[in-house]
Write a protein that holds these residues in place. Structure first.
Motif: not given
Length: 350
Positions: A77-81, A127-128, A171-179, A343-347
């Motif tokens: 799941p994603l958490a609100w930030n 991502g946006e 993007l909404l299913l991206d495993l790397a996104m947490k918030e 578009s997701r980017t990685r840092h």
């Protein structure tokens, strides 16, 4: 992480929809569209008229949509930030004043955008998603998840009516996104606007971040979810107006009974509690003591991702507490909830 405001009830609702999608992508398809048989449209393609109109307008292929969804993989799941909510709201307002739906209106990178909102420099991914003419939060959610578009297949005779690639869905299913922060415009939309017409101009900013403990780079888990009284639709799912604010949530080590984290539900009934320092291999117990509901237990999942250096990532956890009203209180609860019906980017670390 505490910057900005609590989500509104509608924003919390969108977050709940997103997490329902991340938990069960195939199940979410059946929540959004109607098939008469697998991959074949029913007479009414969706129970929501705005969604049905878009599917008809773009000539979206039922068989291609079903085929694509059959391969989707669930995500934590994603958490609100709230800082991401600030940057997302600012950008929605910019779309209104510019009367454009574009990812480049401010000349900034997405990373600059979220840091200006207060997210901080310790980001890992960003991502946006944008939608400047959403009819409702549910319509916007479906637009991102189904990702209709790819030319007007209904009248132009080309495309399958699905964006290629389905970047909003991905993007909404991206495993790397947490918030996530979901920003609705909070300024008036000029009647002369032709692109950013709303009534909901929506930006979603997704990201993840890390901390350094002197030895390791760590992305901690977040416990997210909601506490609500299921009295408006009685559908075992969060509806705007059902959230219960100020409810205590405690997290314990289930073996030792030691309290390891705690927090309160926000004004929309959602909660987002950082599980800093919690590790896998331990059973944890979640209690919402004032609800009278049974405790839940969970264990953490960890994995190491490469960002130029290894980052130990703990996946988020979702729990939700649906409170059953006391006998005789249902009518009172319904009356109290009516105003809400309206578009997701990685840092790379260096």
């Amino acid at each position: 992480m505490a910057l900005g405001n609590d989500p509104t009830a509608e924003q919390q609702y969108m977050l709940e929809l997103i997490n329902r999608f991340r938990t069960d992508p195939q199940g979410e398809l059946s929540n959004l569209v109607n098939f008469s048989s697998p991959g074949v449209w029913a007479g009414t393609k969706s129970d929501d008229p705005s969604i049905a109109y878009a599917l008809n307008f773009f000539g979206t292929s039922a068989s291609d949509l079903a085929s694509q969804f059959s391969t989707l993989v669930a995500a934590p799941p994603l958490a609100w930030n709230s800082a991401l909510n600030v940057s997302a709201t600012n950008y929605s307002n910019l779309m209104v004043t510019s009367d454009q739906q574009s990812h480049t209106l401010d000349g900034l990178s997405l990373e600059q955008r979220i840091m200006n909102g207060g997210y901080g420099a310790n980001w890992l991914n960003a991502g946006e998603n944008l939608f400047a003419s959403a009819h409702s939060p549910f319509h916007a959610h479906a637009a991102f998840v189904l990702d209709w578009g790819d030319g007007n297949g209904a009248t132009a005779g080309y495309g399958n009516g699905i964006q290629n690639p389905a970047g909003h869905r991905d993007l909404l299913l991206d495993l790397a996104m947490k918030e996530i922060g979901i920003g609705f415009q909070n300024i008036a939309i000029p009647g002369t606007n032709t692109a950013a017409t709303g009534p909901y101009v929506i930006t979603e900013h997704l990201a993840s971040q890390f901390r350094y403990d002197g030895t390791n780079f760590i992305s901690d888990a977040i416990l997210t979810g909601s506490i609500y009284q299921d009295t408006i639709l009685a559908d075992a799912f969060y509806t705007p107006g059902e959230g219960l604010a100020g409810e205590l949530i405690n997290v314990y080590n289930d073996v030792t009974g030691i309290l390891v984290a705690s927090g309160f539900s926000n004004s929309a009934g959602g909660f987002n509690i950082a599980l800093t320092g919690l590790v896998n291999g331990v059973v944890y117990r979640v209690e919402a003591p004032d609800t009278g509901l049974a405790a839940r237990t969970f264990t953490l999942t960890e994995h190491t991702d490469d960002y130029g250096v290894p980052v130990l990532v703990y996946d988020n956890v979702y729990e939700s507490f649906a409170v059953v009203p006391e006998p005789g209180s249902l009518l009172l609860c319904l009356i109290a909830g009516l105003p809400w019906l309206w578009s997701r980017t990685r840092h790379t670390l260096r």
